[in-house]
Scaffold this motif. Sequence first.
Motif: not given
Length: 263
Positions: A231-237, A212-217, A253-259
């Motif tokens: 930064g990270y986004a809430p999970r869209p519906d 997730a950190e690499q994706m954001l970078e 566990h964490g889950v990270w969404d990026l939009l």
Amino acid sequence: MTDTPNAPLPDHDEPADDNGLGANAKEGATEAATEAATEGAAPRRSIRSFVVRAGRMGTGQIKALEELGPKFVLPYQASLLNPTDVFGRQAPVVLEIGFGMGAATAKIAAARTDTDFIGVEVHTPGVGALLKLIGDEGHQNLRIIQHDAVEVLEHMIAPDSLDGVHVFFPDPWHKKKHNKRRLIQPALVKLLASRLKPGGVLHCATDWEPYAEQMLEVLSAETSLANTADGYAPRPDYRPLTKFEARGIRLGHGVWDLLFSRR
């Protein structure tokens, strides 16, 4: 796989193999386009972000491949695809890279019938599984391409044509020496961005925090994209929870969404 907070979840409801990786290695893409061969030398292939593993197929998947494949699986071609011809209508088009066994893809297509979806996947059991869902549930806004996603993007998808791209839970390639195989790399992100319409959204999700950190970078460094969140986004519906994701959330566990949207 052990149920520890630091262990990534299997992707798209896949069983994990002995290395803890999703059994179908689902991304269906390379991290960069095939490199040009030097004159007189054998062609060099870029590093693959996926490994095509053998997988068991049920009779339902085999039957779906035989009966529905000719209609819903689009052959790879080195020429641009016309979605209007494929779907018989003009509608927003979203491309998904690596849909695994297709459960989440089918749910999204069912909830967004005004949008057409093209899923790219290299793993035959996954293709068969999604075809079975198409047959069982009657999805008409879904098509599949069983081929390397970079070549599909380069040759079949026109620039400025997609309303969205989904990359959900790609294999994180946990070991540092394997990080170069990760799907989300600058070259691919630039290619994906070029295929999005202005305002189109690239949506990535992962349950592995270092990825997730690499994706954001990487996404933040692409100048043609803008983060829709801080930064990270809430999970869209529209993105449903997989059963493994829901289990992981219960275990902490964490889950990270990026939009990111195309400028």
